[in-house]
Design a protein around this motif. Structure first.
Motif, PDB file in Angstrom:
ATOM      1  N   TYR A   1       0.803  -1.223   0.000  1.00 36.71           N
ATOM      2  CA  TYR A   1       0.000   0.000   0.000  1.00 36.71           C
ATOM      3  C   TYR A   1       0.836   1.274   0.000  1.00 36.71           C
ATOM      4  N   ASP A   2       2.166   1.130   0.008  1.00 38.74           N
ATOM      5  CA  ASP A   2       3.019   2.314  -0.103  1.00 38.74           C
ATOM      6  C   ASP A   2       3.297   2.536  -1.592  1.00 38.74           C
ATOM      7  N   TYR A   3       2.341   3.174  -2.236  1.00 43.13           N
ATOM      8  CA  TYR A   3       2.401   3.283  -3.691  1.00 43.13           C
ATOM      9  C   TYR A   3       3.551   4.163  -4.171  1.00 43.13           C
ATOM     10  N   ASP A   4       3.924   5.159  -3.376  1.00 43.82           N
ATOM     11  CA  ASP A   4       5.044   6.019  -3.770  1.00 43.82           C
ATOM     12  C   ASP A   4       6.347   5.235  -3.814  1.00 43.82           C
ATOM     13  N   LYS A   5       6.567   4.393  -2.796  1.00 35.30           N
ATOM     14  CA  LYS A   5       7.792   3.594  -2.768  1.00 35.30           C
ATOM     15  C   LYS A   5       7.813   2.584  -3.908  1.00 35.30           C
ATOM     16  N   LEU A   6       6.679   1.932  -4.116  1.00 41.95           N
ATOM     17  CA  LEU A   6       6.608   0.941  -5.193  1.00 41.95           C
ATOM     18  C   LEU A   6       6.757   1.593  -6.567  1.00 41.95           C
ATOM     19  N   GLU A   7       6.332   2.827  -6.675  1.00 41.16           N
ATOM     20  CA  GLU A   7       6.426   3.527  -7.950  1.00 41.16           C
ATOM     21  C   GLU A   7       7.844   3.981  -8.250  1.00 41.16           C
ATOM     22  N   HIS A   8       8.530   4.552  -7.256  1.00 40.02           N
ATOM     23  CA  HIS A   8       9.799   5.230  -7.523  1.00 40.02           C
ATOM     24  C   HIS A   8      11.031   4.373  -7.283  1.00 40.02           C
ATOM     25  N   ASN A   9      10.897   3.251  -6.621  1.00 42.04           N
ATOM     26  CA  ASN A   9      12.029   2.344  -6.459  1.00 42.04           C
ATOM     27  C   ASN A   9      12.098   1.430  -7.677  1.00 42.04           C
ATOM     28  N   HIS A  10      13.259   1.338  -8.308  1.00 44.85           N
ATOM     29  CA  HIS A  10      13.390   0.579  -9.552  1.00 44.85           C
ATOM     30  C   HIS A  10      14.314  -0.630  -9.426  1.00 44.85           C
ATOM     31  N   THR A  11      14.628  -1.037  -8.206  1.00 46.95           N
ATOM     32  CA  THR A  11      15.563  -2.158  -8.031  1.00 46.95           C
ATOM     33  C   THR A  11      14.913  -3.410  -7.447  1.00 46.95           C
ATOM     34  N   TYR A  12      13.737  -3.292  -6.852  1.00 49.80           N
ATOM     35  CA  TYR A  12      13.116  -4.449  -6.191  1.00 49.80           C
ATOM     36  C   TYR A  12      12.425  -5.384  -7.172  1.00 49.80           C
ATOM     37  N   ILE A  13      11.941  -4.858  -8.309  1.00 50.15           N
ATOM     38  CA  ILE A  13      11.094  -5.642  -9.201  1.00 50.15           C
ATOM     39  C   ILE A  13      11.842  -6.822  -9.815  1.00 50.15           C
TER      40      ILE A  13
END
Length: 455
Positions: free
Chosen positions: A126-138
């Motif tokens: 539910y932390d959409y900002d973190k999921l949106e702007h972090n590009h290394t976890y996916i």
């Protein structure tokens, strides 16, 4: 990612057609019988044709200004390699590394952030900002057999994939990670079959998804990873809802190209790809810009069928014209018989009146002329004898005229006997005597066959 093998068994595809085998085994309608959402032929397909036709007219001003799109060879080749398990590549890493499996076992954090899988699932949800702007976890959440943008992430190996599928703890967290990303996209998992639907906040998330198009690359990775780690059956429902939202509902219109060019072609089974493409084609606007199918051979058959129908219509038109001509000739015959009958009524004393005795000779000449008629028309000679015998009987003359009329009508109604119609010519000598001259009449033969009349 691995090194190329030095074998000659694999040939790199060089065209989009070589990369796409979707329609190779298409039976021309096998999917329609099994689909419950409007993929089958029949009434709904006709409705779809009408929708596409109306849309084509409405968009004619804009579509004429745009060039017809072309499929991306890069996308086709990339998805071809994925569906064929990356031919000509082999694993180079030590099989005991298994870093992706160990990450999902919560034994190592992902690099470079240093965050464990449990923290991601519990704290990032539910932390959409973190999921949106972090590009290394996916790259760690959805590993593949190819290198991504995070060079710290490791590619999957064949051995690691098999071990991952057998580890319940890893597969359970993998499904949780999938649910987390579905929520980020405005969707939710409905059942174990992989069916998905809109989440409570779908409007907000769809609007963000329509504007933040880099997430389309993430969706492609998620779909690929589902297929690698044992969840191939989750992919078609996800692709279907993206096609529906982007093409039918128009809630994510910017996703349309990626859904057709990438998402559909992550699905390994040809049948499923065909069903999804037919669904998209059913609603796609403008229809002439749909470049992913159905195949050209079906369109060619459709065009051939249209041409055949036009030719049949022309043949039918000619047949109708010939029938009308025959009807006109029938009316002319009827008029001649009437005239002949009317004038003979005035000559009731043919045998005793010398002035009209020549009529008998005319009857004999008529008989001689009709001797050339074919065997099938010998009835004419019989009727001429009847006329000679009863030439002074106006009642019988009238009956004969009606009989001859019926015979002509019968011939006119029979296409195969149009060459046996008899034409009656009235003869008026010096304005006094009148008799008939019977000669075989013909109408133009129709070349129209039963096959040509089928529309």
């Amino acid at each position: 990612m691995g090194n190329l093998l030095n074998g000659a068994s694999y040939k790199e595809p060089s065209t989009v057609e070589e990369c796409d085998s979707t329609w190779e085994t298409d039976s021309g309608g096998e999917e329609e019988d099994d689909d419950e959402d409007g993929l089958q032929a029949g009434a709904e397909e006709s409705e779809g044709e009408e929708q596409r036709s109306e849309g084509s007219q409405n968009d004619s001003s804009t579509s004429d200004q745009n060039f017809k799109p072309k499929r991306s060879f890069y996308a086709a080749r990339d998805l071809y390699k994925y569906r064929h398990q990356y031919p000509n590549f082999k694993d180079l890493r030590c099989q005991n590394d298994l870093c992706n499996l160990r990450f999902y076992m919560n034994k190592i954090p992902f690099k470079p952030d240093g965050v464990y899988i449990e923290d991601i699932l519990n704290k990032w949800k539910y932390d959409y900002d973190k999921l949106e702007h972090n590009h290394t976890y996916i790259q760690w959440l959805f590993p593949l057999r190819e290198q991504g943008l995070n060079f710290y992430a490791k590619e999957l190996t064949s051995y690691e994939i098999e071990e991952f599928k057998k580890t319940k703890e890893a597969t359970k967290r993998f499904v949780m990670a999938y649910k987390m990303m579905l929520d980020f996209l405005g969707l939710k998992l409905v059942d174990k079959n992989g069916n998905v639907s809109r989440s409570a906040n779908w409007q907000e998330r769809f609007q963000h998804l329509n504007e933040s198009q880099h997430n389309y690359l993430r969706i492609t990775r998620i779909l690929k990873s589902l297929g690698e780690l044992g969840y191939e059956h989750f992919k078609a429902p996800l692709v279907k809802i993206f096609l529906q939202e982007s093409i039918v509902e128009n809630t994510i219109p910017n996703m349309k190209q990626s859904a057709l060019e990438y998402f559909v072609y992550t699905i390994k089974e040809r049948r499923e790809r065909r069903r999804l493409l037919r669904y998209a084609y059913h609603y796609y606007q403008p229809p002439d810009h749909f470049i992913w199918g159905p195949p050209t051979k079906q369109k060619a058959q459709r065009s051939k069928s249209v041409k055949k129908t036009i030719a049949s219509n022309r043949s039918l038109k000619k047949h109708v014209q010939k029938s009308q001509d025959a009807k006109i000739e029938q009316e002319q015959v009827k008029a001649r018989i009437g005239s002949f009958e009317e004038k003979l009524t005035d000559h009731t004393e043919v045998e005793t009146n010398p002035e009209t005795a020549g009529s008998i000779e005319l009857v004999e000449n008529c008989k001689h002329e009709m001797a050339t008629v074919t065997d099938d028309d010998k009835m004419v000679n019989t009727e001429l004898k009847f006329l000679s015998t009863h030439r002074n009987d106006t009642t019988n003359i009238s009956l004969y005229g009606n009989k001859l009329m019926e015979k002509n009508t019968e011939h006119l109604g029979d296409e195969n006997n149009t060459n046996r119609i008899l034409v009656v010519d009235a003869i008026d000598e010096d304005g006094k005597d009148c008799l008939c001259s019977l000669s075989p009449g013909t109408t133009a033969e129709s070349n129209t066959t039963e096959e040509n009349l089928i529309i």
